[in-house]
Design an enzyme around this catalytic site. Sequence first.
Site, PDB file in Angstrom:
ATOM      1  N   CYS A 113      49.568  18.425  37.741  1.00 45.03           N
ATOM      2  CA  CYS A 113      49.194  17.994  39.085  1.00 45.03           C
ATOM      3  C   CYS A 113      48.841  19.201  39.970  1.00 45.03           C
ATOM      4  CB  CYS A 113      50.312  17.128  39.665  1.00 45.03           C
ATOM      5  SG  CYS A 113      49.797  16.025  40.976  1.00 45.03           S
ATOM      6  N   HIS A 114      49.651  19.484  40.995  1.00 45.65           N
ATOM      7  CA  HIS A 114      49.385  20.604  41.898  1.00 45.65           C
ATOM      8  C   HIS A 114      49.975  21.929  41.386  1.00 45.65           C
ATOM      9  CE1 HIS A 114      48.572  17.245  44.637  1.00 45.65           C
ATOM     10  NE2 HIS A 114      47.893  18.103  45.376  1.00 45.65           N
TER      11      HIS A 114
END
Length: 187
Positions: A113-114
């Site tokens: 994800c991030h």
Amino acid sequence: MAQRLEGKRVAVLVANEGIEQVELTEPWRAIENAGGRPELLAPEGGTAQAMNHLDKADTFPVDKAVGDADPGDYDALMLPGGVANPDSLRASPQAVDFVRAFVDAGKPVAAICHAPWTLVEADAVRGRTLTSWPSLQTDIRNAGGTWVDEEVHNDHGLVTSRKPDDLPAFCVKMVEEFAEGKHPVHS
């Protein structure tokens, strides 16, 4: 036959708050189910606050402050996402140095994800291909990496995925690469 991680220690590096809970708990469970020993590291001891998107979720005990951890003691590194988590980690010189040590040693790293924001800060994406939450693609490209929109991508032991929906494929590939061990150092 499933990949096994017997005897392997895996550093799971998080900020002390802002971790997307499922991106911590599902990979953690996959590591344990494969026989590995995950350890939770964070900039500060105590606890780490997880989130279910923007809502507080559970807290998890930190095994060790990252500044007290030796990257040489671990076989692999897992970086969960959550927007605030990697944004905070990339501002921690000790966390960034810890991540860079894994990349420089050719040890496998998994980020979802991030989480690649911390890899960007560690100058670990130059010349590499990876995926992430779509909003990071410009940051990855600006740091010299190639961004792809794929469920899971592996670039010589750097395993990345986009989002929680990708966790099943991410966990399988993560365990496979962690079991394989060191890769030639990317130049």
